[in-house]
Design a protein around this motif. Sequence first.
Motif, PDB file in Angstrom:
ATOM      1  N   LEU A   1       0.808  -1.211   0.000  1.00 57.57           N
ATOM      2  CA  LEU A   1       0.000   0.000   0.000  1.00 57.57           C
ATOM      3  C   LEU A   1       0.841   1.262   0.000  1.00 57.57           C
ATOM      4  O   LEU A   1       0.317   2.358  -0.169  1.00 57.57           O
ATOM      5  CB  LEU A   1      -1.014  -0.007   1.141  1.00 57.57           C
ATOM      6  CG  LEU A   1      -0.531  -0.136   2.564  1.00 57.57           C
ATOM      7  CD1 LEU A   1      -0.062   1.180   3.119  1.00 57.57           C
ATOM      8  CD2 LEU A   1      -1.655  -0.673   3.397  1.00 57.57           C
ATOM      9  N   THR A   2       2.169   1.131   0.146  1.00 57.71           N
ATOM     10  CA  THR A   2       3.029   2.309   0.061  1.00 57.71           C
ATOM     11  C   THR A   2       3.304   2.698  -1.388  1.00 57.71           C
ATOM     12  O   THR A   2       3.830   3.772  -1.650  1.00 57.71           O
ATOM     13  CB  THR A   2       4.374   2.088   0.778  1.00 57.71           C
ATOM     14  OG1 THR A   2       5.125   1.081   0.097  1.00 57.71           O
ATOM     15  CG2 THR A   2       4.156   1.678   2.236  1.00 57.71           C
ATOM     16  N   LEU A   3       2.949   1.810  -2.316  1.00 56.50           N
ATOM     17  CA  LEU A   3       3.141   2.085  -3.741  1.00 56.50           C
ATOM     18  C   LEU A   3       1.805   2.469  -4.364  1.00 56.50           C
ATOM     19  O   LEU A   3       0.768   1.936  -3.990  1.00 56.50           O
ATOM     20  CB  LEU A   3       3.683   0.839  -4.460  1.00 56.50           C
ATOM     21  CG  LEU A   3       5.044   0.309  -4.018  1.00 56.50           C
ATOM     22  CD1 LEU A   3       5.343  -1.014  -4.713  1.00 56.50           C
ATOM     23  CD2 LEU A   3       6.132   1.330  -4.306  1.00 56.50           C
TER      24      LEU A   3
ATOM     25  N   ASP B   1      -6.076  -2.087   8.286  1.00 55.20           N
ATOM     26  CA  ASP B   1      -6.773  -3.358   8.051  1.00 55.20           C
ATOM     27  C   ASP B   1      -8.035  -3.153   7.220  1.00 55.20           C
ATOM     28  O   ASP B   1      -8.320  -3.927   6.311  1.00 55.20           O
ATOM     29  CB  ASP B   1      -7.110  -4.030   9.386  1.00 55.20           C
ATOM     30  CG  ASP B   1      -7.478  -5.485   9.215  1.00 55.20           C
ATOM     31  OD1 ASP B   1      -6.723  -6.218   8.538  1.00 55.20           O
ATOM     32  OD2 ASP B   1      -8.526  -5.899   9.752  1.00 55.20           O
ATOM     33  N   GLY B   2      -8.767  -2.108   7.509  1.00 51.92           N
ATOM     34  CA  GLY B   2      -9.975  -1.807   6.743  1.00 51.92           C
ATOM     35  C   GLY B   2      -9.669  -1.521   5.287  1.00 51.92           C
ATOM     36  O   GLY B   2     -10.379  -1.966   4.381  1.00 51.92           O
ATOM     37  N   PHE B   3      -8.584  -0.783   5.049  1.00 47.25           N
ATOM     38  CA  PHE B   3      -8.191  -0.461   3.669  1.00 47.25           C
ATOM     39  C   PHE B   3      -7.807  -1.723   2.908  1.00 47.25           C
ATOM     40  O   PHE B   3      -8.196  -1.910   1.759  1.00 47.25           O
ATOM     41  CB  PHE B   3      -7.033   0.542   3.671  1.00 47.25           C
ATOM     42  CG  PHE B   3      -6.599   0.955   2.295  1.00 47.25           C
ATOM     43  CD1 PHE B   3      -7.389   1.804   1.528  1.00 47.25           C
ATOM     44  CD2 PHE B   3      -5.408   0.502   1.763  1.00 47.25           C
ATOM     45  CE1 PHE B   3      -6.994   2.186   0.250  1.00 47.25           C
ATOM     46  CE2 PHE B   3      -4.999   0.884   0.490  1.00 47.25           C
ATOM     47  CZ  PHE B   3      -5.796   1.731  -0.267  1.00 47.25           C
TER      48      PHE B   3
ATOM     49  N   GLY C   1      -3.688   6.663   5.804  1.00 43.38           N
ATOM     50  CA  GLY C   1      -2.742   6.062   6.735  1.00 43.38           C
ATOM     51  C   GLY C   1      -3.386   5.485   7.983  1.00 43.38           C
ATOM     52  O   GLY C   1      -2.725   4.826   8.776  1.00 43.38           O
ATOM     53  N   THR C   2      -4.668   5.758   8.182  1.00 46.83           N
ATOM     54  CA  THR C   2      -5.368   5.184   9.330  1.00 46.83           C
ATOM     55  C   THR C   2      -6.195   3.990   8.855  1.00 46.83           C
ATOM     56  O   THR C   2      -6.437   3.824   7.660  1.00 46.83           O
ATOM     57  CB  THR C   2      -6.298   6.224   9.987  1.00 46.83           C
ATOM     58  OG1 THR C   2      -7.271   6.657   9.043  1.00 46.83           O
ATOM     59  CG2 THR C   2      -5.512   7.429  10.479  1.00 46.83           C
TER      60      THR C   2
END
Length: 187
Positions: free
Chosen positions: A93-95, A144-146, A140-141
Motif C-alpha cells: 500500500l506504500t506504492l 486493516d480496513g483499507f 494512513g489510518t
Amino acid sequence: MKLIVGLGNPGDKYNNNRANIGFKILDVIANNINVEIKTKKKKSLIGRGDFEGEEVVLLKPQTFSDLSGESVLYIASFLKIQVQDILVIHEDLTLPLGKIVVDKGANGNENPGIKSVIQSLRSPNFIRIRIGIGNDEFDGTNLDGFLKEDFQPLENLSLIQIINDAEAAIRSISLGDIEDVIEKYRL
C-alpha cells in the motif's frame, strides 16, 4: 523448480480485496499455463506446471495472509525448494496502484505476510514482487480496513493491465538475470 506464492486471504468475501492481489495474479498465471490451483496440502492450495520451460509450483496459502509463512515453509520443505527459488507476490500500500517493484532479500517489515514468510524460512533471501494498491483516499489510518476494502470500479478497470504487467515481471525473472529484473522494476 520454482515456488511462486500469491499472498491473500481465503474465502469468497475477500476475492476482490486489495490484500488479495497476490491471489488474483497467481490465478491468471495458472490460467495462462493451464494449471489448476486446487490440490490441498497443509493449509495450502497448490498447482504444478511448466512456466517458461521451468517446473513451477503455484501456492495460495489458506491461512490468512499474516500467517502465510507456515504454508510457504511446509511446501518449500516438502518439495525441497531453496529459498532463492521462491517468489512471493504481495500487495504494497506504500506504492501507487499498479506500480510493480521486484526486490530480493528485503526486510519486509512493512508487510505482515512477508514478515511471516521471513520468520518461517529464517531468511529474507527470496524474491518479492510488490504490487502497488495505494490510492489518494487512504490516509494512513485503518490499515486493516483499507486492505480488506474491495477495489473501486475504476480501479478494477486497471487490474487487467496490472496483472499482465506483474506476469511479465515474473516471466522476466524466469528468463533473465534477477539483478537485471530488479533494476528494471525498482522504485
